[in-house]
Structures are given as structure tokens and as C-alpha cells.
Motif scaffolding. Structure first.
Motif, PDB file in Angstrom:
ATOM      1  N   THR A   1       0.825  -1.210   0.000  1.00 19.47           N
ATOM      2  CA  THR A   1       0.000   0.000   0.000  1.00 19.47           C
ATOM      3  C   THR A   1       0.856   1.255   0.000  1.00 19.47           C
ATOM      4  O   THR A   1       0.563   2.217  -0.728  1.00 19.47           O
ATOM      5  CB  THR A   1      -0.942  -0.007   1.220  1.00 19.47           C
ATOM      6  OG1 THR A   1      -1.756  -1.183   1.168  1.00 19.47           O
ATOM      7  CG2 THR A   1      -1.839   1.208   1.228  1.00 19.47           C
ATOM      8  N   LEU A   2       1.909   1.271   0.796  1.00 20.53           N
ATOM      9  CA  LEU A   2       2.800   2.434   0.813  1.00 20.53           C
ATOM     10  C   LEU A   2       3.511   2.606  -0.521  1.00 20.53           C
ATOM     11  O   LEU A   2       3.685   3.737  -0.992  1.00 20.53           O
ATOM     12  CB  LEU A   2       3.821   2.305   1.943  1.00 20.53           C
ATOM     13  CG  LEU A   2       3.271   2.483   3.347  1.00 20.53           C
ATOM     14  CD1 LEU A   2       4.358   2.206   4.375  1.00 20.53           C
ATOM     15  CD2 LEU A   2       2.699   3.867   3.536  1.00 20.53           C
ATOM     16  N   LEU A   3       3.918   1.507  -1.144  1.00 22.74           N
ATOM     17  CA  LEU A   3       4.555   1.583  -2.454  1.00 22.74           C
ATOM     18  C   LEU A   3       3.597   2.152  -3.494  1.00 22.74           C
ATOM     19  O   LEU A   3       3.973   3.029  -4.287  1.00 22.74           O
ATOM     20  CB  LEU A   3       5.051   0.206  -2.882  1.00 22.74           C
ATOM     21  CG  LEU A   3       5.661   0.123  -4.272  1.00 22.74           C
ATOM     22  CD1 LEU A   3       6.954   0.929  -4.330  1.00 22.74           C
ATOM     23  CD2 LEU A   3       5.898  -1.314  -4.668  1.00 22.74           C
TER      24      LEU A   3
ATOM     25  N   GLY B   1      -3.525   9.162 -11.252  1.00 18.59           N
ATOM     26  CA  GLY B   1      -4.670   8.440 -10.722  1.00 18.59           C
ATOM     27  C   GLY B   1      -4.654   6.944 -10.984  1.00 18.59           C
ATOM     28  O   GLY B   1      -5.481   6.217 -10.446  1.00 18.59           O
ATOM     29  N   PHE B   2      -3.727   6.480 -11.805  1.00 18.21           N
ATOM     30  CA  PHE B   2      -3.678   5.055 -12.125  1.00 18.21           C
ATOM     31  C   PHE B   2      -3.338   4.216 -10.894  1.00 18.21           C
ATOM     32  O   PHE B   2      -3.994   3.216 -10.617  1.00 18.21           O
ATOM     33  CB  PHE B   2      -2.671   4.795 -13.247  1.00 18.21           C
ATOM     34  CG  PHE B   2      -2.466   3.336 -13.535  1.00 18.21           C
ATOM     35  CD1 PHE B   2      -3.459   2.616 -14.184  1.00 18.21           C
ATOM     36  CD2 PHE B   2      -1.307   2.687 -13.155  1.00 18.21           C
ATOM     37  CE1 PHE B   2      -3.287   1.268 -14.445  1.00 18.21           C
ATOM     38  CE2 PHE B   2      -1.132   1.346 -13.408  1.00 18.21           C
ATOM     39  CZ  PHE B   2      -2.121   0.630 -14.063  1.00 18.21           C
ATOM     40  N   PHE B   3      -2.307   4.622 -10.172  1.00 19.77           N
ATOM     41  CA  PHE B   3      -1.891   3.847  -9.007  1.00 19.77           C
ATOM     42  C   PHE B   3      -2.893   3.971  -7.863  1.00 19.77           C
ATOM     43  O   PHE B   3      -3.000   3.065  -7.035  1.00 19.77           O
ATOM     44  CB  PHE B   3      -0.490   4.250  -8.555  1.00 19.77           C
ATOM     45  CG  PHE B   3       0.577   3.818  -9.531  1.00 19.77           C
ATOM     46  CD1 PHE B   3       0.915   2.485  -9.660  1.00 19.77           C
ATOM     47  CD2 PHE B   3       1.222   4.744 -10.331  1.00 19.77           C
ATOM     48  CE1 PHE B   3       1.886   2.081 -10.552  1.00 19.77           C
ATOM     49  CE2 PHE B   3       2.185   4.354 -11.227  1.00 19.77           C
ATOM     50  CZ  PHE B   3       2.522   3.014 -11.342  1.00 19.77           C
TER      51      PHE B   3
ATOM     52  N   ILE C   1      -5.378   1.282  -8.656  1.00 23.12           N
ATOM     53  CA  ILE C   1      -4.807  -0.021  -8.319  1.00 23.12           C
ATOM     54  C   ILE C   1      -4.832  -0.220  -6.808  1.00 23.12           C
ATOM     55  O   ILE C   1      -5.133  -1.309  -6.309  1.00 23.12           O
ATOM     56  CB  ILE C   1      -3.371  -0.149  -8.870  1.00 23.12           C
ATOM     57  CG1 ILE C   1      -3.358  -0.038 -10.385  1.00 23.12           C
ATOM     58  CG2 ILE C   1      -2.720  -1.452  -8.415  1.00 23.12           C
ATOM     59  CD1 ILE C   1      -4.095  -1.149 -11.097  1.00 23.12           C
ATOM     60  N   ASP C   2      -4.524   0.842  -6.050  1.00 25.30           N
ATOM     61  CA  ASP C   2      -4.525   0.773  -4.588  1.00 25.30           C
ATOM     62  C   ASP C   2      -5.930   0.484  -4.050  1.00 25.30           C
ATOM     63  O   ASP C   2      -6.109  -0.325  -3.145  1.00 25.30           O
ATOM     64  CB  ASP C   2      -3.984   2.075  -4.010  1.00 25.30           C
ATOM     65  CG  ASP C   2      -3.680   1.989  -2.535  1.00 25.30           C
ATOM     66  OD1 ASP C   2      -3.529   0.870  -2.018  1.00 25.30           O
ATOM     67  OD2 ASP C   2      -3.575   3.055  -1.898  1.00 25.30           O
ATOM     68  N   ILE C   3      -6.928   1.115  -4.623  1.00 27.60           N
ATOM     69  CA  ILE C   3      -8.316   0.885  -4.205  1.00 27.60           C
ATOM     70  C   ILE C   3      -8.746  -0.551  -4.522  1.00 27.60           C
ATOM     71  O   ILE C   3      -9.352  -1.231  -3.687  1.00 27.60           O
ATOM     72  CB  ILE C   3      -9.264   1.902  -4.870  1.00 27.60           C
ATOM     73  CG1 ILE C   3      -9.018   3.298  -4.285  1.00 27.60           C
ATOM     74  CG2 ILE C   3     -10.721   1.496  -4.704  1.00 27.60           C
ATOM     75  CD1 ILE C   3      -9.713   4.399  -5.036  1.00 27.60           C
TER      76      ILE C   3
ATOM     77  N   LEU D   1      -8.557  -7.341  -0.691  1.00 27.55           N
ATOM     78  CA  LEU D   1      -8.169  -7.852   0.620  1.00 27.55           C
ATOM     79  C   LEU D   1      -9.285  -7.742   1.651  1.00 27.55           C
ATOM     80  O   LEU D   1      -9.227  -8.403   2.685  1.00 27.55           O
ATOM     81  CB  LEU D   1      -6.946  -7.107   1.139  1.00 27.55           C
ATOM     82  CG  LEU D   1      -5.650  -7.404   0.421  1.00 27.55           C
ATOM     83  CD1 LEU D   1      -4.534  -6.577   1.006  1.00 27.55           C
ATOM     84  CD2 LEU D   1      -5.311  -8.863   0.484  1.00 27.55           C
ATOM     85  N   LEU D   2     -10.286  -6.937   1.382  1.00 29.29           N
ATOM     86  CA  LEU D   2     -11.355  -6.720   2.344  1.00 29.29           C
ATOM     87  C   LEU D   2     -12.173  -7.992   2.584  1.00 29.29           C
ATOM     88  O   LEU D   2     -12.424  -8.372   3.732  1.00 29.29           O
ATOM     89  CB  LEU D   2     -12.262  -5.583   1.874  1.00 29.29           C
ATOM     90  CG  LEU D   2     -13.431  -5.246   2.781  1.00 29.29           C
ATOM     91  CD1 LEU D   2     -12.910  -4.657   4.081  1.00 29.29           C
ATOM     92  CD2 LEU D   2     -14.370  -4.291   2.094  1.00 29.29           C
ATOM     93  N   ILE D   3     -12.580  -8.647   1.537  1.00 31.79           N
ATOM     94  CA  ILE D   3     -13.448  -9.820   1.668  1.00 31.79           C
ATOM     95  C   ILE D   3     -12.747 -10.975   2.393  1.00 31.79           C
ATOM     96  O   ILE D   3     -13.304 -11.521   3.350  1.00 31.79           O
ATOM     97  CB  ILE D   3     -14.002 -10.240   0.291  1.00 31.79           C
ATOM     98  CG1 ILE D   3     -14.926  -9.139  -0.218  1.00 31.79           C
ATOM     99  CG2 ILE D   3     -14.739 -11.569   0.377  1.00 31.79           C
ATOM    100  CD1 ILE D   3     -15.399  -9.312  -1.619  1.00 31.79           C
ATOM    101  N   PRO D   4     -11.522 -11.354   2.008  1.00 30.37           N
ATOM    102  CA  PRO D   4     -10.860 -12.415   2.786  1.00 30.37           C
ATOM    103  C   PRO D   4     -10.580 -11.998   4.229  1.00 30.37           C
ATOM    104  O   PRO D   4     -10.661 -12.827   5.142  1.00 30.37           O
ATOM    105  CB  PRO D   4      -9.551 -12.666   2.041  1.00 30.37           C
ATOM    106  CG  PRO D   4      -9.766 -12.137   0.686  1.00 30.37           C
ATOM    107  CD  PRO D   4     -10.750 -11.032   0.826  1.00 30.37           C
TER     108      PRO D   4
END
Length: 58
Positions: free
Chosen positions: A10-12, A23-25, A28-30, A36-39
């Protein structure tokens, strides 16, 4: 370990977004966070259910 790796990714992605500014990254971050939210919720629910059932059995 899981938290450390995800924090690093996330920091990267945030740093790359800061450098690029297009806005591309951020997108990707979102998407990475949503993936990762669901697992994460599933694991939390399973652990809480396990804690509740073992405390009732005692």
C-alpha cells in the motif's frame, strides 16, 4: 507478516501515485484494498465464531 507485506504494498502504491499523479496507481490501490477486504472479513468472522463457540463450551 501478512500486515507488514500489505502495508508495504500500500505504501509503495501510494508513493508511485504521488510520483505519477495521474490516478492510475490510486485505482490499483483501491482495487487491492477491496480484494483484501473480503478475505479479511471472512477470517475475522471465522476467528470470532471460533472464540464464541469455544467459550460457550467451557
Amino acid at each position: 507478516m501478512f500486515l507488514t507485506i500489505n502495508l508495504g504494498i500500500t505504501l509503495l502504491l501510494s508513493f508511485l501515485e504521488f510520483l505519477s499523479g495521474d490516478g492510475f496507481f490510486a485505482l490499483i490501490d483501491i482495487l487491492y484494498g477491496l480484494a483484501l477486504l473480503i478475505p479479511g472479513l471472512a477470517i475475522t468472522t471465522r476467528l470470532l465464531r471460533h472464540l464464541l463457540t469455544t467459550s460457550e463450551a467451557s
